[in-house]
Design a protein around this motif. Structure first.
Motif, mmCIF file in Angstrom:
data_model
loop_
_atom_site.group_PDB
_atom_site.id
_atom_site.type_symbol
_atom_site.label_atom_id
_atom_site.label_comp_id
_atom_site.label_asym_id
_atom_site.label_seq_id
_atom_site.Cartn_x
_atom_site.Cartn_y
_atom_site.Cartn_z
ATOM 1 N N HIS A 189 0.827 -1.206 0.000
ATOM 2 C CA HIS A 189 0.000 0.000 0.000
ATOM 3 C C HIS A 189 0.861 1.257 0.000
ATOM 4 O O HIS A 189 0.513 2.254 -0.643
ATOM 5 C CB HIS A 189 -0.918 -0.021 1.212
ATOM 6 C CG HIS A 189 -1.774 1.195 1.344
ATOM 7 N ND1 HIS A 189 -2.881 1.417 0.557
ATOM 8 C CD2 HIS A 189 -1.671 2.270 2.150
ATOM 9 C CE1 HIS A 189 -3.430 2.573 0.882
ATOM 10 N NE2 HIS A 189 -2.717 3.110 1.845
ATOM 11 N N LEU A 190 1.988 1.220 0.706
ATOM 12 C CA LEU A 190 2.889 2.380 0.700
ATOM 13 C C LEU A 190 3.477 2.620 -0.689
ATOM 14 O O LEU A 190 3.647 3.776 -1.112
ATOM 15 C CB LEU A 190 4.010 2.162 1.721
ATOM 16 C CG LEU A 190 3.630 2.307 3.198
ATOM 17 C CD1 LEU A 190 4.827 2.014 4.083
ATOM 18 C CD2 LEU A 190 3.100 3.711 3.482
ATOM 19 N N LEU A 191 3.808 1.538 -1.411
ATOM 20 C CA LEU A 191 4.303 1.692 -2.779
ATOM 21 C C LEU A 191 3.236 2.312 -3.681
ATOM 22 O O LEU A 191 3.531 3.198 -4.502
ATOM 23 C CB LEU A 191 4.736 0.331 -3.334
ATOM 24 C CG LEU A 191 6.008 -0.285 -2.748
ATOM 25 C CD1 LEU A 191 6.276 -1.642 -3.389
ATOM 26 C CD2 LEU A 191 7.205 0.637 -2.944
ATOM 27 N N VAL A 192 1.995 1.860 -3.524
ATOM 28 C CA VAL A 192 0.906 2.428 -4.322
ATOM 29 C C VAL A 192 0.705 3.900 -3.979
ATOM 30 O O VAL A 192 0.535 4.741 -4.868
ATOM 31 C CB VAL A 192 -0.395 1.622 -4.091
ATOM 32 C CG1 VAL A 192 -1.568 2.291 -4.792
ATOM 33 C CG2 VAL A 192 -0.230 0.192 -4.595
ATOM 34 N N ASP A 193 0.730 4.219 -2.690
ATOM 35 C CA ASP A 193 0.592 5.611 -2.272
ATOM 36 C C ASP A 193 1.735 6.473 -2.798
ATOM 37 O O ASP A 193 1.542 7.647 -3.159
ATOM 38 C CB ASP A 193 0.551 5.697 -0.742
ATOM 39 C CG ASP A 193 -0.877 5.690 -0.224
ATOM 40 O OD1 ASP A 193 -1.794 5.594 -1.063
ATOM 41 O OD2 ASP A 193 -1.070 5.766 1.000
ATOM 42 N N LEU A 194 2.934 5.908 -2.829
ATOM 43 C CA LEU A 194 4.097 6.663 -3.308
ATOM 44 C C LEU A 194 3.928 7.027 -4.777
ATOM 45 O O LEU A 194 4.193 8.164 -5.182
ATOM 46 C CB LEU A 194 5.362 5.835 -3.095
ATOM 47 C CG LEU A 194 6.692 6.532 -3.388
ATOM 48 C CD1 LEU A 194 6.916 7.663 -2.412
ATOM 49 C CD2 LEU A 194 7.844 5.543 -3.327
ATOM 50 N N ILE A 195 3.485 6.073 -5.592
ATOM 51 C CA ILE A 195 3.286 6.353 -7.013
ATOM 52 C C ILE A 195 2.125 7.328 -7.211
ATOM 53 O O ILE A 195 2.173 8.210 -8.079
ATOM 54 C CB ILE A 195 3.041 5.047 -7.784
ATOM 55 C CG1 ILE A 195 4.248 4.121 -7.650
ATOM 56 C CG2 ILE A 195 2.753 5.325 -9.262
ATOM 57 C CD1 ILE A 195 4.054 2.757 -8.277
ATOM 58 N N ASN A 196 1.077 7.181 -6.411
ATOM 59 C CA ASN A 196 -0.099 8.044 -6.559
ATOM 60 C C ASN A 196 0.161 9.483 -6.129
ATOM 61 O O ASN A 196 -0.401 10.413 -6.697
ATOM 62 C CB ASN A 196 -1.269 7.486 -5.750
ATOM 63 C CG ASN A 196 -1.915 6.280 -6.406
ATOM 64 O OD1 ASN A 196 -1.825 6.104 -7.614
ATOM 65 N ND2 ASN A 196 -2.545 5.446 -5.616
ATOM 66 N N SER A 197 0.986 9.676 -5.119
ATOM 67 C CA SER A 197 1.098 10.995 -4.499
ATOM 68 C C SER A 197 2.339 11.779 -4.893
ATOM 69 O O SER A 197 2.369 12.997 -4.693
ATOM 70 C CB SER A 197 1.065 10.846 -2.973
ATOM 71 O OG SER A 197 2.169 10.079 -2.520
ATOM 72 N N LEU A 198 3.361 11.130 -5.426
ATOM 73 C CA LEU A 198 4.586 11.873 -5.750
ATOM 74 C C LEU A 198 4.334 12.863 -6.897
ATOM 75 O O LEU A 198 3.804 12.476 -7.947
ATOM 76 C CB LEU A 198 5.700 10.914 -6.155
ATOM 77 C CG LEU A 198 6.619 10.404 -5.051
ATOM 78 C CD1 LEU A 198 7.719 9.544 -5.637
ATOM 79 C CD2 LEU A 198 7.222 11.535 -4.239
ATOM 80 N N PRO A 199 4.728 14.131 -6.736
ATOM 81 C CA PRO A 199 4.582 15.111 -7.829
ATOM 82 C C PRO A 199 5.714 14.950 -8.842
ATOM 83 O O PRO A 199 6.696 15.700 -8.830
ATOM 84 C CB PRO A 199 4.642 16.457 -7.093
ATOM 85 C CG PRO A 199 5.472 16.183 -5.883
ATOM 86 C CD PRO A 199 5.208 14.752 -5.495
ATOM 87 N N LEU A 200 5.574 13.974 -9.722
ATOM 88 C CA LEU A 200 6.672 13.612 -10.623
ATOM 89 C C LEU A 200 6.972 14.722 -11.631
ATOM 90 O O LEU A 200 8.133 14.928 -11.999
ATOM 91 C CB LEU A 200 6.323 12.308 -11.348
ATOM 92 C CG LEU A 200 6.130 11.097 -10.429
ATOM 93 C CD1 LEU A 200 5.672 9.891 -11.232
ATOM 94 C CD2 LEU A 200 7.416 10.774 -9.691
#
Length: 582
Positions: free
Chosen positions: A486-497
């Motif tokens: 879930h943390l990996l999914v949150d990281l991809i969803n929330s990072l301002p790439l």
């Protein structure tokens, strides 16, 4: 009074002409935007200035004259430019004259129109990169200190709010920078795009194609969202699956993102634009990583290898659980357990393990086909594939979850029974209406029965607590694995790439402030400073532009979590903070 003149670093190569810019009286600053080349007609210049003011709402005016070294021999041109101060009246008329020894060195004379006094000593010429200032966005930062040591040339941070007007002036006058030397206009300019406009054919084609693509995408996403929000999914089983499965929650999250990206409404401000851009880049990278995962899974028959390894792994886990239960049914760690309760609980859990293994072997012929179709879902993004993996782990460890629920319920029942009977011994009871402990008188029969029940529950507690402890640890292992996914999914969803990419490739676009270097300091001449943009740090970018994400796991404190574990309250990974918990 110190007057600051912001001069573009691209303009020293310009021919003689007029300084076009804006005077900011609050800061005693003049922002030079362009140089109008000689020859020109003053009436046409005035007409062009009115057009710029009506479009940009910026009070653009002629600030003074510029005398180039290449045309210095023409004294009549210099005199003509100086005489234009009566045609373009201004409080301060700046006369910039280029030196013979260097194009980047020039002197400045300020003529006050009100009393015709010259001020040569209190002028600071600040050279700035016009392209970077126009493309950058100045952010408010916490640092409000400013300092500059001109004698040693040390860098200094400037107050952000003082330079917001300068950045805003250059950014809003983008129309002025659209005229280059190739345009057939009666007025010629020198600015950062005077040699040719900076553009890309690919970008222009993408802009033209984005409109129909966004319209089709918006229609499809809106249609899917309307189906998801209709009463079809509000029936009992579908509603539970849609709200509890991580895959369904992630798909709903991505559909909201696509609706925002495909919206035909233009971004009203910089924050909204950055949010759309971050969502778009995050979606593209997510899909790209998903396609890489698909290419890896479907090479060398890795799906078949994974399916072949799944059944032996399930059998191995079941065997280890049986060994663990047999150890608990004996004398674990030399502890004396209640023999009857120990055998009942042990055989009960062993029966569930046999049921689970039978179910797995029943599904074994279809596992490879299921994995083959599930692997194709990675084309929707790596986050969808990770969410499906989390749900598969939850299904494969469902028997562990059942063991944890059974043990927690029995343990919680005994804890609450012991606490109620302990209050009975002290002559107290729990007042449900007032939600507090009140005094109460009990007769002898109630005290006798309470003593018997307290003794029975107390002596059965170690056996139940041991089973609860073991299965809670197993459940926590599964929850930790799902939490990491879930943390990996949150990281991809929330990072301002997109913002991080700008910081890496064009750090000046996201500006935190400015800093100065001493460019030239000669006695009797104006001080020359070089202004550079100080970019936002990576931490500040993540803090400002981090995308909102769904919260599928509880955000309880460690104290609250330990309290729930101690009293036997169930820990549901899908429970949100605002939902009730049993």
């Amino acid at each position: 009074m110190v007057i600051k003149v912001f001069f573009p670093s691209c303009c020293p190569e310009a021919e003689s002409g007029l300084l076009l810019g804006r005077w900011i009286p609050e800061q005693n600053a003049a922002v030079v935007l362009a140089i109008i080349h000689y020859p020109f007609i003053p009436g046409q210049v005035k007409q062009y200035l009115e057009q710029i003011k009506s479009v940009t709402t910026i009070n653009v005016s002629v600030l003074g004259s510029w005398s180039s070294h290449s045309s210095r021999t023409k004294d009549n041109i210099d005199q003509f430019l100086q005489d234009l101060s009566s045609i373009f009246p201004h409080d301060f008329w700046f006369q910039l004259t280029q030196e013979k020894e260097s194009r980047s060195v020039f002197k400045c004379q300020v003529v006050q129109q009100c009393d015709s006094k010259n001020d040569k000593e209190n002028v600071i010429l600040i050279h700035y990169d016009q392209r970077k200032v126009m493309l950058s966005k100045l952010h408010d930062v916490d640092s409000k200190s400013i300092g500059c040591n001109h004698n040693t040339g040390e860098e200094a941070e400037a107050i952000t709010s003082d330079f917001a007007a300068i950045f805003d002036t250059v950014a809003k006058c983008e129309l002025l920078f659209m005229i280059d030397k190739h345009d057939e206009t009666p007025i010629k300019f020198t600015h950062w795009q005077s040699e040719g406009r900076e553009t890309s054919i690919i970008v222009e084609l993408a802009k033209q194609a984005s409109v129909p693509v966004c319209m089709v995408l918006l229609f499809l996403v809106t249609f899917v969202l309307n189906i998801c929000k209709s009463r079809v999914l509000n029936v009992w089983p579908l509603h539970i699956l849609w709200s509890r499965l991580t895959t369904c929650v992630q798909l709903a999250h991505r559909l909201d993102h696509l609706q925002t990206i495909a919206s035909s409404t233009k971004a009203q401000n910089h924050t909204e634009f950055m949010r759309k851009a971050n969502l778009f880049v995050s979606f593209l990278i997510d899909v790209g990583l998903g396609m890489l995962l698909i290419s890896w899974l479907y090479q060398q028959n890795r799906i078949g290898q994974l399916a072949d390894a799944l059944i032996p792994a399930a059998d191995h886990i079941a065997k280890e659980l049986e060994i663990l239960l047999e150890w608990l049914m004996g004398a674990p760690a030399g502890l004396k357990m209640n023999k009857a309760l120990d055998e009942v609980l042990g055989h009960f859990f062993l029966y569930h393990i046999h049921l689970w293994i039978s179910y797995i072997h029943l599904m074994s012929p279809f596992i490879e086909m299921i994995l083959w179709y599930v692997g194709l879902s990675a084309c929707l993004g790596l986050t969808v594939a990770l969410s499906i993996g989390s749900d598969i782990i939850a299904l494969l460890t469902f028997h562990i979850y059942c063991f944890y629920v059974y043990g927690a319920r029995i343990y919680c029942l005994k804890i609450y029974g012991l606490s109620s009977l302990w209050r009975l011994f002290r002559g107290k009871k729990w007042n449900v209406l007032r939600q507090r402990v009140d005094s109460c008188s009990y007769d002898l029969d109630q005290l006798f029965i309470g003593t018997l029940l307290f003794t029975v529950l107390l002596f059965l507690l170690p056996t139940t607590a041991l089973y609860y402890l073991v299965f809670t640890l197993l459940r926590l292992v599964v929850v930790v694995i799902q939490g990491f996914i879930h943390l990996l999914v949150d990281l991809i969803n929330s990072l301002p790439l997109y913002a991080l990419g700008l910081r890496l490739c064009r750090p000046y676009v996201l500006a935190a402030g400015v800093k100065f270097h001493v460019f030239q300091k000669v006695a009797g001449k104006p001080l020359h400073l070089l202004m550079q943009i100080n970019p936002l740090t990576y931490g500040m970018i993540i803090k400002r532009y981090r995308l909102p994400t769904y919260s599928c796991y509880p955000k309880d404190s460690w104290a609250a979590l330990c309290k729930k574990l101690f009293i036997g309250r169930l820990i549901y990974p899908w429970k949100r903070r605002n939902e009730k918990q049993d």
